[in-house]
Design a protein around this motif. Structure first.
Motif, PDB file in Angstrom:
ATOM      1  N   SER A 152      12.625   4.141   4.370  1.00  0.00           N
ATOM      2  CA  SER A 152      12.303   2.869   5.017  1.00  0.00           C
ATOM      3  C   SER A 152      11.211   2.107   4.280  1.00  0.00           C
ATOM      4  O   SER A 152      10.296   2.702   3.712  1.00  0.00           O
ATOM      5  CB  SER A 152      11.833   3.120   6.456  1.00  0.00           C
ATOM      6  OG  SER A 152      12.749   3.906   7.175  1.00  0.00           O
ATOM      7  N   ILE A 153      11.301   0.784   4.361  1.00  0.00           N
ATOM      8  CA  ILE A 153      10.216  -0.071   3.912  1.00  0.00           C
ATOM      9  C   ILE A 153       9.241  -0.290   5.076  1.00  0.00           C
ATOM     10  O   ILE A 153       9.539   0.031   6.226  1.00  0.00           O
ATOM     11  CB  ILE A 153      10.727  -1.424   3.395  1.00  0.00           C
ATOM     12  CG1 ILE A 153      11.470  -2.196   4.503  1.00  0.00           C
ATOM     13  CG2 ILE A 153      11.622  -1.222   2.174  1.00  0.00           C
ATOM     14  CD1 ILE A 153      11.842  -3.620   4.131  1.00  0.00           C
ATOM     15  N   GLY A 202       0.751  -1.240   0.000  1.00  0.00           N
ATOM     16  CA  GLY A 202       0.000   0.000   0.000  1.00  0.00           C
ATOM     17  C   GLY A 202       0.780   1.288   0.000  1.00  0.00           C
ATOM     18  O   GLY A 202       0.173   2.358   0.141  1.00  0.00           O
ATOM     19  N   TYR A 203       2.116   1.251  -0.166  1.00  0.00           N
ATOM     20  CA  TYR A 203       2.901   2.466   0.011  1.00  0.00           C
ATOM     21  C   TYR A 203       3.714   2.888  -1.206  1.00  0.00           C
ATOM     22  O   TYR A 203       4.273   3.978  -1.216  1.00  0.00           O
ATOM     23  CB  TYR A 203       3.851   2.309   1.202  1.00  0.00           C
ATOM     24  CG  TYR A 203       3.146   2.230   2.527  1.00  0.00           C
ATOM     25  CD1 TYR A 203       2.820   3.385   3.233  1.00  0.00           C
ATOM     26  CD2 TYR A 203       2.801   1.007   3.091  1.00  0.00           C
ATOM     27  CE1 TYR A 203       2.179   3.322   4.462  1.00  0.00           C
ATOM     28  CE2 TYR A 203       2.156   0.923   4.314  1.00  0.00           C
ATOM     29  CZ  TYR A 203       1.853   2.091   5.000  1.00  0.00           C
ATOM     30  OH  TYR A 203       1.210   2.031   6.214  1.00  0.00           O
ATOM     31  N   LEU A 204       3.810   2.032  -2.202  1.00  0.00           N
ATOM     32  CA  LEU A 204       4.660   2.329  -3.350  1.00  0.00           C
ATOM     33  C   LEU A 204       3.842   2.289  -4.643  1.00  0.00           C
ATOM     34  O   LEU A 204       2.754   1.718  -4.694  1.00  0.00           O
ATOM     35  CB  LEU A 204       5.816   1.322  -3.413  1.00  0.00           C
ATOM     36  CG  LEU A 204       6.884   1.520  -2.330  1.00  0.00           C
ATOM     37  CD1 LEU A 204       7.834   0.345  -2.281  1.00  0.00           C
ATOM     38  CD2 LEU A 204       7.640   2.831  -2.524  1.00  0.00           C
ATOM     39  N   PRO A 205       4.365   2.899  -5.711  1.00  0.00           N
ATOM     40  CA  PRO A 205       3.578   3.030  -6.942  1.00  0.00           C
ATOM     41  C   PRO A 205       3.477   1.733  -7.731  1.00  0.00           C
ATOM     42  O   PRO A 205       4.318   0.842  -7.627  1.00  0.00           O
ATOM     43  CB  PRO A 205       4.357   4.089  -7.724  1.00  0.00           C
ATOM     44  CG  PRO A 205       5.760   3.971  -7.245  1.00  0.00           C
ATOM     45  CD  PRO A 205       5.662   3.605  -5.803  1.00  0.00           C
ATOM     46  N   PHE A 206       2.435   1.664  -8.535  1.00  0.00           N
ATOM     47  CA  PHE A 206       2.318   0.592  -9.513  1.00  0.00           C
ATOM     48  C   PHE A 206       1.628   1.156 -10.752  1.00  0.00           C
ATOM     49  O   PHE A 206       0.858   2.120 -10.677  1.00  0.00           O
ATOM     50  CB  PHE A 206       1.557  -0.624  -8.959  1.00  0.00           C
ATOM     51  CG  PHE A 206       0.130  -0.358  -8.578  1.00  0.00           C
ATOM     52  CD1 PHE A 206      -0.908  -0.664  -9.456  1.00  0.00           C
ATOM     53  CD2 PHE A 206      -0.189   0.153  -7.341  1.00  0.00           C
ATOM     54  CE1 PHE A 206      -2.232  -0.442  -9.111  1.00  0.00           C
ATOM     55  CE2 PHE A 206      -1.512   0.370  -6.972  1.00  0.00           C
ATOM     56  CZ  PHE A 206      -2.537   0.086  -7.860  1.00  0.00           C
ATOM     57  N   THR A 207       1.916   0.542 -11.888  1.00  0.00           N
ATOM     58  CA  THR A 207       1.445   1.029 -13.186  1.00  0.00           C
ATOM     59  C   THR A 207       0.715  -0.086 -13.912  1.00  0.00           C
ATOM     60  O   THR A 207       1.161  -1.241 -13.915  1.00  0.00           O
ATOM     61  CB  THR A 207       2.630   1.528 -14.031  1.00  0.00           C
ATOM     62  OG1 THR A 207       3.288   2.588 -13.332  1.00  0.00           O
ATOM     63  CG2 THR A 207       2.160   2.046 -15.378  1.00  0.00           C
ATOM     64  N   ILE A 258       8.675  -8.407   0.676  1.00  0.00           N
ATOM     65  CA  ILE A 258       9.568  -7.436   1.312  1.00  0.00           C
ATOM     66  C   ILE A 258      10.769  -7.155   0.414  1.00  0.00           C
ATOM     67  O   ILE A 258      11.208  -6.002   0.271  1.00  0.00           O
ATOM     68  CB  ILE A 258      10.024  -7.951   2.692  1.00  0.00           C
ATOM     69  CG1 ILE A 258       8.810  -8.142   3.610  1.00  0.00           C
ATOM     70  CG2 ILE A 258      11.028  -6.996   3.323  1.00  0.00           C
ATOM     71  CD1 ILE A 258       7.941  -6.918   3.771  1.00  0.00           C
ATOM     72  N   GLN A 259      11.305  -8.176  -0.206  1.00  0.00           N
ATOM     73  CA  GLN A 259      12.447  -7.984  -1.101  1.00  0.00           C
ATOM     74  C   GLN A 259      12.076  -7.097  -2.291  1.00  0.00           C
ATOM     75  O   GLN A 259      12.832  -6.203  -2.670  1.00  0.00           O
ATOM     76  CB  GLN A 259      12.967  -9.348  -1.568  1.00  0.00           C
ATOM     77  CG  GLN A 259      13.641 -10.131  -0.452  1.00  0.00           C
ATOM     78  CD  GLN A 259      13.707 -11.629  -0.718  1.00  0.00           C
ATOM     79  OE1 GLN A 259      13.054 -12.145  -1.638  1.00  0.00           O
ATOM     80  NE2 GLN A 259      14.475 -12.350   0.086  1.00  0.00           N
ATOM     81  N   GLN A 260      10.889  -7.327  -2.867  1.00  0.00           N
ATOM     82  CA  GLN A 260      10.460  -6.494  -3.981  1.00  0.00           C
ATOM     83  C   GLN A 260      10.176  -5.073  -3.522  1.00  0.00           C
ATOM     84  O   GLN A 260      10.453  -4.100  -4.242  1.00  0.00           O
ATOM     85  CB  GLN A 260       9.214  -7.082  -4.635  1.00  0.00           C
ATOM     86  CG  GLN A 260       8.811  -6.388  -5.931  1.00  0.00           C
ATOM     87  CD  GLN A 260       9.891  -6.462  -6.992  1.00  0.00           C
ATOM     88  OE1 GLN A 260      10.418  -7.541  -7.271  1.00  0.00           O
ATOM     89  NE2 GLN A 260      10.246  -5.323  -7.582  1.00  0.00           N
ATOM     90  N   THR A 261       9.642  -4.922  -2.326  1.00  0.00           N
ATOM     91  CA  THR A 261       9.404  -3.589  -1.782  1.00  0.00           C
ATOM     92  C   THR A 261      10.706  -2.816  -1.655  1.00  0.00           C
ATOM     93  O   THR A 261      10.764  -1.616  -1.956  1.00  0.00           O
ATOM     94  CB  THR A 261       8.715  -3.697  -0.404  1.00  0.00           C
ATOM     95  OG1 THR A 261       7.443  -4.323  -0.565  1.00  0.00           O
ATOM     96  CG2 THR A 261       8.514  -2.328   0.216  1.00  0.00           C
ATOM     97  N   CYS A 262      11.757  -3.478  -1.211  1.00  0.00           N
ATOM     98  CA  CYS A 262      13.072  -2.831  -1.118  1.00  0.00           C
ATOM     99  C   CYS A 262      13.530  -2.350  -2.486  1.00  0.00           C
ATOM    100  O   CYS A 262      14.003  -1.214  -2.637  1.00  0.00           O
ATOM    101  CB  CYS A 262      14.079  -3.800  -0.511  1.00  0.00           C
ATOM    102  SG  CYS A 262      15.761  -3.140  -0.360  1.00  0.00           S
TER     103      CYS A 262
END
Length: 774
Positions: A378-379, A119-124, A395-399
């Motif tokens: 931070s993640i 819920g915190y990073l972009p997606f297209t 978590i790895q992809q979030t990083c």
């Protein structure tokens, strides 16, 4: 976009080439339809729903109360009709969500196109091949913000902060030519995608700017292109360079690297946050097919003997942790609101922010670049770890996505790809630090476990129990709260035995009064002073703003500002720690002095004054009490500017005035007057460096201060104040709000125009007040 004259000056492009420029990304925030559901619905059921509400992004599924005990969790459904335009012919069309909480599913014309987790990073989502040209297109988005074991962290019932929901950051419609610069996150390329700027050489005499540009060709045929990089300071072209002609095959991608060498660069630092605009242009033949502007700052973070050097100069970073939450709207803040938060943080005397415990908005990151705030990025993670491979992969992809999104921000010092206070296996830590090395070679990692990370983050409450002298760069990541709150300070959030007395805690609301607010300031002073007894190059107080804990019946009140962004005494303590010679027009700075007292019959006669001056003179009703240098004691010996404590024999009603002196010259003053009974209201609009913005769903505070007949502030709690708004605006907060420390706070949403917007405040027999926003 350049004017034609500038285009001709630096590129030699022709008018016809200029006219072929791509369509800029369009803000796609307006005219969405919305409803929420406690139960999980499928697409067919959502399409049958009749009572859709028209909303604008950023949006929260539910306006929550000030204290949130039962945050909405469920389905948030959004719908939008996309009607094609002639200018989009033969273009690549995508929809980019800056963030949406927490699991997103996207359909176009009833065909599912994407699922995104987190819920915190972009997606297209690429819409190109599924759009209809001869009829309207129905876009449907389902968001599920229920507890999720794949994304973590802990279940909301005991999380200790709220995650809210909705499409709470911007949405963009991206219209690209077949040959275009990719999106850094959507490209999915290690140490690539989009534009990646790094600095192999940084000195005051010369800097090298390395720009990697990732170009995609979605056409079936090969294409030839060249990339041009132009560095601007304002409107002035500083350096310009064009790369060699390259060929990219059909339905594939290519990368271009250009090094710009700049003489006598204006370097970025917390004290001098100099910024440039880097304009990247891609040409196919003579036609401009894509252009992006990246705001950059040239700087070098380097650690020598565990001391941080920024551009070769040693620095200690006085800092704070921040939650991005606003009252009522949760995460759905405007860009202007995020900018105002950054201004408040900088005005409080901080140069560093730990973005706890998740990625914050691009708007806040940009504000930090502009104002000179160093960031620890931070993640998401807090007291939750799982051996589930799906969780670890997430978590790895979030990083990776965090680094790809934020790597060009000069404010980012290091990457906290670490699950805060979550005991991770060494192999998992190794996987995260390897990702950082892959995505940004040479970048620094940071984590709360000492193993594996370049920078060791340790909270003071943990240090008091488990400290050993670190052998690597070290940050006191959190301090000033837990060690004054519970005897069992440590990792077990649910063990509440042996709580300290309330008047010893650092958790003090603005309404708790002078004695307790002074206690918070004393705790903070002691802890901050003690941090200098470690080799830390930075520390981060917990926390900047009060926030909702979700599972508890009260606010977490250790903030140096209230949840409504009003300062407590501790705010002025930190402000006094900044040197008086640091001055900026963008935030409060320079010489300051503040009397931490309400000065009434209940006030402490040992009056505490915060100042960054050499001396302070205190007067009572015009009579000099004393002229003093700062305190000297065990809680002040490491501070750059200790407080001043004046011992008065007794209370005497009237005016206290503090005058600050540097080198014998008066540089600042502050007065505090014994207040009489409240007679009227005084309204203040909280612009904090950014005026109210129309058309973008800006959220802005208005404060109603109780004042006596002479205009002096009074500090009564629980006085009801009623607010009403005229013009293109509405109240987000309730119509009636009780005062806290003499102030009632209203949160206003600005509509499509500032003109004619005004707010009125009334309270019983008090004289009312009115304020115009324009």
């Amino acid at each position: 976009m350049y004017s034609l004259a500038l285009c001709s000056l630096i590129t030699g492009c022709s008018p016809s080439a200029q006219n072929t420029a791509p369509i800029a990304d369009m803000l796609y925030d307006k005219d969405w339809q919305f409803f929420r559901s406690d139960s999980a619905l499928d697409l067919a059921a959502a399409q049958q729903y009749k009572n859709w509400e028209t909303v604008q992004i950023p949006h929260t599924p539910k306006i929550e109360p000030l204290v949130v005990n039962e945050q909405f969790q469920g389905d948030a459904w959004y719908k939008k009709i996309i009607t094609m335009q002639e200018s989009w012919q033969e273009k690549q069309i995508s929809l980019k969500f800056e963030a949406a909480m927490n699991v997103a599913e996207v359909w176009l014309n009833s065909e599912k196109l994407a699922t995104h987790v987190g819920g915190y990073l972009p997606f297209t989502v690429n819409l190109t091949k599924r759009l209809k040209w001869d009829a309207p297109n129905e876009l449907m988005v389902r968001l599920d913000n229920r507890d999720n074991p794949v994304t973590g962290p802990k279940p909301l019932k005991d999380l200790d902060f709220n995650t809210y929901g909705g499409i709470y950051r911007h949405v963009y419609l991206q219209i690209n030519n077949d040959l275009h610069i990719t999106d850094a996150v959507a490209a999915g390329k290690t140490a690539s995608g989009g534009i990646f700027v790094s600095y192999p050489q940084v000195t005051e005499k010369q800097a090298t700017i390395r720009i990697k540009t990732h170009v995609a060709n979605t056409h079936i045929d090969p294409k030839q292109f060249r990339v041009e990089q132009t560095l601007l300071a304002g409107d002035k072209v500083i350096v310009n360079q064009t790369g060699e002609l390259q060929t990219v095959n059909g339905n594939t991608d290519a990368e271009n690297t250009i090094d710009l060498v700049l003489a006598n660069p204006q370097l970025w630092s917390p004290k001098k946050p100099n910024l440039y605009n880097l304009v990247t242009r891609v040409y196919e033949g003579d036609s401009l097919v894509d252009e992006q502007t990246t705001r950059i700052g040239i700087r070098e973070f380097k650690w020598v003997k565990n001391q941080l050097l920024i551009n070769g100069q040693p620095i200690f970073l006085r800092g704070v942790n921040r939650h991005q939450e606003y009252p009522y709207v949760g995460y759905a803040t405007s860009d202007a609101a995020d900018y105002r938060d950054a201004v408040k943080i900088k005005s409080a005397g901080f140069d560093y922010v730990r973005l706890s415990h998740y990625p914050h908005s691009p708007a806040f990151m940009a504000a930090a670049d502009e104002l000179g705030l160093v960031l620890l990025d931070s993640i998401l993670g807090w007291q939750y770890f799982s051996e589930d491979p799906a969780f670890q992969a997430q978590i790895q992809q979030t990083c990776r996505d965090l680094i790809r999104r934020d790597r060009n921000h000069p404010s980012v010092m290091a990457w906290e790809c670490s699950l805060n206070e979550s005991w991770m296996t060494e192999s998992f830590i190794d996987s995260l630090t390897q990702i950082i090395d892959e995505e940004y070679p040479g970048a620094m990692s940071a984590g709360w476990q000492e193993y594996g990370y370049d920078i060791y983050l340790q909270a003071r409450q943990h240090r008091l129990e488990h400290y050993k002298k670190p052998t690597k760069p070290y940050i006191v990541s959190e301090y000033g709260d837990w060690e004054y709150y519970a005897m069992n300070a440590g990792l077990n959030q649910t063990a509440w035995a042996n709580l300290l007395q309330a008047d010893r805690s650092s958790r003090q609301l603005l309404s708790d009064g002078e004695t307790r607010l002074l206690q918070q300031a004393a705790n903070i002073q002691e802890a901050h002073n003690d941090n200098f007894n470690t080799p830390a190059f930075a520390d981060g107080y917990w926390v900047m703003f009060d926030y909702n804990r979700g599972y508890a019946p009260d606010l977490e009140a250790s903030g140096i500002m209230s949840i409504d962004r009003l300062p407590k005494y501790s705010y002025y303590f930190y402000q006094s720690q900044r040197d008086a010679n640091e001055v900026s027009e963008k935030f409060s700075s320079g010489p300051m002095v503040f009397i931490a007292s309400e000065w009434n019959e209940k006030s402490d006669t040992n009056v505490r004054v915060f100042s960054n001056a050499d001396e302070v003179e205190l007067l009572l009703n015009g009579k000099i009490i004393a002229k003093q240098t700062p305190d000297q004691n065990g809680n002040s010996n490491n501070l750059p500017h200790p407080p001043f404590t004046f011992a008065l024999e007794k209370f005497e009603a009237g005016e206290l005035k503090a005058i600050a002196y540097i080198n014998g010259k008066a540089v600042a003053e502050h007065r505090q007057v014994t207040a009489g009974a409240a007679k009227s209201l005084r309204l203040t609009l909280d612009t904090s460096g950014k005026a109210a913005q129309a058309g973008v769903k800006d959220a802005i505070f208005v404060y109603a201060q109780l004042v006596d007949s002479d205009g002096n502030p009074t500090y009564s709690n629980n006085v009801p104040v009623s607010f009403s708004v005229k013009g293109s605006a509405k109240l987000i907060s309730p119509v009636e709000v009780n005062t806290s420390g003499g102030i009632a706070s209203a949160l206003i949403e600005i509509g499509d125009s500032i003109e004619g917007v005004s707010l009125s405040a009334n309270s019983g027999e008090l004289a009312p007040a009115n304020i115009n926003f324009q």
